[in-house]
Scaffold this motif. Structure first.
Motif, short mmCIF file in Angstrom:
data_model
loop_
_atom_site.label_atom_id
_atom_site.label_comp_id
_atom_site.label_asym_id
_atom_site.label_seq_id
_atom_site.Cartn_x
_atom_site.Cartn_y
_atom_site.Cartn_z
N THR A 67 32.19 43.70 52.47
CA THR A 67 30.96 43.94 53.29
C THR A 67 30.36 45.41 53.45
N LEU A 68 31.55 46.24 53.58
CA LEU A 68 31.05 47.68 53.75
C LEU A 68 30.70 48.56 52.26
N PHE A 69 30.98 47.56 51.21
CA PHE A 69 30.86 48.10 49.87
C PHE A 69 29.46 47.90 49.58
N ASP A 70 28.84 48.71 48.86
CA ASP A 70 27.54 48.48 48.01
C ASP A 70 28.14 47.71 46.97
N GLU A 71 26.92 47.30 46.01
CA GLU A 71 27.27 46.43 44.97
C GLU A 71 28.11 47.06 44.03
N GLN A 72 27.74 48.26 43.47
CA GLN A 72 28.59 48.78 42.38
C GLN A 72 29.89 49.04 42.71
N ARG A 73 30.13 49.43 43.87
CA ARG A 73 31.68 49.44 44.33
C ARG A 73 32.39 48.29 44.37
N GLN A 74 31.81 46.96 44.86
CA GLN A 74 32.22 45.59 44.62
C GLN A 74 32.41 45.39 43.52
N LYS A 75 31.73 45.60 42.42
CA LYS A 75 31.70 45.29 40.95
C LYS A 75 32.75 46.04 40.28
N SER A 76 32.90 47.40 40.76
CA SER A 76 34.03 48.32 40.04
C SER A 76 35.21 47.79 40.42
N ILE A 77 35.57 47.39 41.70
CA ILE A 77 36.75 47.11 42.01
C ILE A 77 37.07 45.57 41.56
N LEU A 78 36.27 44.61 41.34
CA LEU A 78 36.35 43.57 40.82
C LEU A 78 36.88 43.65 39.32
N ASP A 79 36.10 44.15 38.72
CA ASP A 79 36.42 44.50 37.22
C ASP A 79 37.78 45.08 37.12
N GLU A 80 38.15 46.27 37.95
CA GLU A 80 39.49 46.71 37.72
C GLU A 80 40.68 45.54 38.20
N VAL A 81 40.30 44.87 39.09
CA VAL A 81 41.17 43.50 39.41
C VAL A 81 41.42 42.72 38.17
N SER A 82 40.16 42.35 37.68
CA SER A 82 40.24 41.54 36.45
C SER A 82 41.03 41.99 35.16
N ALA A 83 40.73 43.37 34.99
CA ALA A 83 41.53 43.86 33.86
C ALA A 83 43.06 44.04 34.20
N THR A 84 43.43 44.19 35.45
CA THR A 84 44.83 44.32 35.73
C THR A 84 45.46 42.85 35.52
N LEU A 85 44.75 41.81 35.82
CA LEU A 85 45.54 40.70 35.58
C LEU A 85 45.91 40.12 34.34
N VAL A 86 47.13 39.60 34.30
CA VAL A 86 47.49 39.02 33.08
C VAL A 86 46.97 37.58 33.10
N GLN A 87 46.60 36.96 31.68
CA GLN A 87 46.27 35.64 31.40
C GLN A 87 46.68 34.68 32.58
N GLY A 88 45.80 33.85 33.39
CA GLY A 88 46.46 33.16 34.29
C GLY A 88 46.77 33.47 35.60
N GLY A 89 46.65 34.96 35.80
CA GLY A 89 46.97 35.91 36.98
C GLY A 89 45.98 35.21 38.14
N ARG A 90 46.60 35.60 39.52
CA ARG A 90 45.65 35.04 40.37
C ARG A 90 45.19 36.13 41.39
N PHE A 91 44.17 35.94 42.00
CA PHE A 91 43.60 36.82 42.95
C PHE A 91 43.44 36.39 44.34
N SER A 92 43.74 36.84 45.40
CA SER A 92 43.38 36.33 46.82
C SER A 92 42.72 37.35 47.61
N THR A 93 41.84 37.10 48.29
CA THR A 93 41.35 38.28 49.29
C THR A 93 40.86 37.58 50.65
N VAL A 94 41.00 38.38 51.60
CA VAL A 94 40.80 37.96 52.95
C VAL A 94 39.30 38.27 53.43
#
Length: 207
Positions: free
Chosen positions: A128-155
């Motif tokens: 919630t400290l990040f603007d929309e572009q930074r939120q999206k950039s990080i989530l896109d990077e996480v998505s590209a990093t994960l293998v098929q069936g990989g999992r993501f968790s966040t506090v």
């Protein structure tokens, strides 16, 4: 993997000192509790060659929980932007592979460490400290990093959830990933928190 005995007070002092010097880089008032750490780390797979990446390792509480669940032969990397916390993690947890860098450049940071993809990514980033572009950039990077069936968790702290930036983050999370769910809340965390979980993104969801 068992953790060595260390000073939790030392972790907390270092974390609070880093917050005072750069509050917008860490975005928390206290380290995550062990209960929240265990929830976040519950997505660690039980395969012996698993690769697990942590974003925003901070004082290392979640790092310890990941290590306890990761089978022998697994690889654990912590990506941390704050210089104070990078030094602290390398000193207090010599077993932890710490990569100094920005989660928005996750692919490049992991590439320098010789990692192409991860089986799980675990985050305590202050979304919630990040603007929309930074939120999206990080989530896109996480998505590209994960293998098929990989999992993501966040506090996510409960105090952040009424904000417009959280609602925007939740929308991006659901757009980028499948199977979004929650665990918790953990009332004894400061402040109380939930853990959001998700699976690797739908094909073609990036853009």
């Amino acid at each position: 993997m068992p953790s060595e005995t260390r000073s939790a007070g030392g972790d907390t002092r270092t974390f609070l000192g880093a917050i005072m010097r750069n509050p917008f880089e860490l975005g928390a008032i206290a380290p995550s509790s062990k209960a929240v750490a265990r929830l976040a780390a519950s997505i660690v797979p039980d395969t012996h060659d698993a690769v697990v990446v942590e974003l925003g390792a901070g004082g290392g509480v979640i790092s310890d929980a990941i290590r306890e669940r990761l089978p022998p032969g697994g690889r654990q990397l912590a990506v941390e932007l704050n210089d104070d916390m990078v030094r602290h993690l390398r000193h207090s947890r010599p077993w932890l592979e710490v990569a100094a860098g920005d989660a928005a450049d996750l692919g490049k940071v992991l590439g320098r460490a010789g990692v192409a993809q991860a089986d799980a990514v675990i985050s305590s980033l202050p979304w919630t400290l990040f603007d929309e572009q930074r939120q999206k950039s990080i989530l896109d990077e996480v998505s590209a990093t994960l293998v098929q069936g990989g999992r993501f968790s966040t506090v996510i702290t409960l105090s952040a959830m009424p904000s417009r930036r959280f609602r925007r983050f939740r929308g991006l999370l659901e757009h980028t990933f499948t199977g979004v769910g929650t665990m918790g809340p953990v009332w004894l965390n400061v402040p109380p928190a939930l853990v959001f979980t998700a699976s690797r993104s739908r094909p073609g969801s990036k853009g």
